[in-house]
Design an enzyme around this catalytic site. Structure first.
Site, mmCIF file in Angstrom:
data_model
loop_
_atom_site.group_PDB
_atom_site.id
_atom_site.type_symbol
_atom_site.label_atom_id
_atom_site.label_comp_id
_atom_site.label_asym_id
_atom_site.label_seq_id
_atom_site.Cartn_x
_atom_site.Cartn_y
_atom_site.Cartn_z
ATOM 1 N N ASN A 155 41.308 48.289 39.371
ATOM 2 C CA ASN A 155 42.036 48.115 38.109
ATOM 3 C C ASN A 155 41.133 48.664 37.012
ATOM 4 O OD1 ASN A 155 43.322 47.243 35.821
ATOM 5 N ND2 ASN A 155 42.943 45.053 36.168
ATOM 6 N N TRP A 156 41.484 49.857 36.543
ATOM 7 C CA TRP A 156 40.600 50.522 35.579
ATOM 8 C C TRP A 156 40.740 49.916 34.180
ATOM 9 C CZ3 TRP A 156 41.159 56.511 36.839
ATOM 10 C CH2 TRP A 156 40.692 56.737 38.139
ATOM 11 N N HIS A 200 48.608 40.417 35.179
ATOM 12 C CA HIS A 200 47.149 40.279 35.119
ATOM 13 C C HIS A 200 46.784 39.252 34.040
ATOM 14 C CE1 HIS A 200 42.950 41.217 34.336
ATOM 15 N NE2 HIS A 200 42.927 41.638 35.596
ATOM 16 N N GLU A 230 44.689 39.245 31.770
ATOM 17 C CA GLU A 230 44.514 39.785 30.412
ATOM 18 C C GLU A 230 45.865 39.990 29.737
ATOM 19 O OE1 GLU A 230 41.949 42.978 31.640
ATOM 20 O OE2 GLU A 230 40.451 41.461 32.168
ATOM 21 N N GLU A 240 43.019 35.704 41.165
ATOM 22 C CA GLU A 240 41.923 36.027 40.261
ATOM 23 C C GLU A 240 41.619 34.827 39.375
ATOM 24 O OE1 GLU A 240 41.605 40.560 39.754
ATOM 25 O OE2 GLU A 240 43.033 39.860 38.282
ATOM 26 N N GLY A 291 35.153 39.658 35.075
ATOM 27 C CA GLY A 291 34.262 40.339 34.147
ATOM 28 C C GLY A 291 33.086 39.496 33.702
ATOM 29 N N SER A 310 34.868 39.719 39.536
ATOM 30 C CA SER A 310 33.461 40.072 39.789
ATOM 31 C C SER A 310 33.182 40.364 41.260
ATOM 32 C CB SER A 310 32.521 38.982 39.262
ATOM 33 O OG SER A 310 32.688 38.837 37.856
ATOM 34 N N GLY A 356 37.722 45.251 39.027
ATOM 35 C CA GLY A 356 37.618 45.804 37.686
ATOM 36 C C GLY A 356 36.350 46.630 37.548
ATOM 37 N N GLY A 357 35.300 46.005 37.048
ATOM 38 C CA GLY A 357 34.046 46.708 36.734
ATOM 39 C C GLY A 357 33.520 47.588 37.854
HETATM 40 P P1 PGA Z 1 36.262 42.357 37.409
HETATM 41 O O1 PGA Z 1 37.849 42.411 37.077
HETATM 42 O O2 PGA Z 1 36.111 42.893 38.806
HETATM 43 O O3 PGA Z 1 35.633 43.242 36.373
HETATM 44 O O4 PGA Z 1 35.849 40.942 37.300
HETATM 45 C C1 PGA Z 1 38.792 42.088 38.060
HETATM 46 C C2 PGA Z 1 40.182 42.170 37.467
HETATM 47 O O5 PGA Z 1 40.374 41.769 36.309
HETATM 48 O O6 PGA Z 1 41.131 42.638 38.128
#
Ligand code: PGA
Length: 253
Positions: A10-11, A96, A98, A168, A174, A213, A234-235
């Site tokens: 997930n960019w 998601h 966010e 998640e 993050g 993470s 993500g990261g």
């Molecule tokens: P992260 O993000 O790997 O940076 O914790 C995961 C996500 O939000 O899908």
């Protein structure tokens, strides 16, 4: 029961068209021998076109980060199933955390987006997960149950088989804090139980990714858990070397 491991990057709001193309070119070179995993990248909308082109002829699937439930109309800032489909997208992330935290996404809008995504033939990646205060208040299972029951309302068992769920925990996204493999497994088993209540044995074929993470150093022990079928990353999906190393670990190579 055999569930193919699925690792999706997930960019988020990262990578313009040129950067996205370069990342996919680097990934293509690094994924030889990793066919045992289904590998997906989810760039921002404006980067999708160049990523689809770059991924052509490779096993890398391309996903979007959102989808609207209406076919078209006055919905400024939203994007339709047809727009995604004709751009070459096969997967769609829905709900998601966010989107839920910053953009007013609810379990009801998750449900509408999910219905639209399934109708258009996408593989939806539906995100669920509890906040830190919910975990600390002993509410994790109640929150997950609610997100699943409302988010998946009205979905047939036949369609459910196509859905990927991403667990998640919001406090792990993050932050560098990962759920322990035991903690994650417990939540995944609970989610599968909820899916079984809704869809019967189909739940055993549904893939549940862990997200929050996840990186090369913890992917192996997470994916080794019986109900963890991959990751939403993500990261660690923003650099080819990191993402490839993570996929290798997820496959225990
Ligand atoms: P992260 O993000 O790997 O940076 O914790 C995961 C996500 O939000 O899908």
């Amino acid at each position: 029961m055999s569930r193919k491991i699925i690792v999706a990057g997930n960019w988020k709001m990262n990578k313009n068209a040129a950067e996205g193309r370069a990342l996919v070119e680097a990934l293509k070179n690094g994924i030889a021998g990793l066919e045992a995993a289904e590998i997906v990248v989810c760039p921002p909308f404006t980067t999708i076109g160049s990523v689809v082109e770059a991924a052509e002829g490779s096993p890398i699937g391309v996903g979007a980060q959102n989808i609207h439930w209406e076919a078209n109309g006055a919905f400024t800032g939203e994007i339709s199933a047809d727009m995604l489909k004709t751009s070459g997208v096969q997967y769609v992330i829905i709900g998601h955390s966010e989107r839920r935290q910053y953009f007013g996404e609810t379990d009801e809008t998750v449900n509408k987006r999910l219905v639209a995504a399934l109708a258009a033939g996408f593989t939806p990646i539906v995100c669920v997960g509890e906040l830190l205060e919910e975990r600390e208040g002993g509410k994790t299972e109640a929150v997950l149950a609610q997100q699943i029951r409302v988010g998946f309302a009205g979905i047939s068992a036949e369609d459910a088989a196509k859905i990927v769920v991403a667990y998640e925990p919001v406090w792990a996204i993050g932050t560098g804090k990962t759920a322990t493999p035991d903690m994650a497994q417990q939540a995944h088993a609970f989610i599968r139980g909820e899916l079984r209540a809704l869809f019967g044995n189909v739940a055993d074929d549904m893939r549940i990714q862990y997200g929050g993470s996840m990186k090369a150093s913890n992917a192996r022990e997470l994916v080794a858990q019986p109900d963890i079928d991959g990751g939403l990353i993500g990261g660690a999906a923003l650099k080819a070397d990191d993402f490839i190393a993570l996929i290798r670990e997820a496959l225990a190579l």
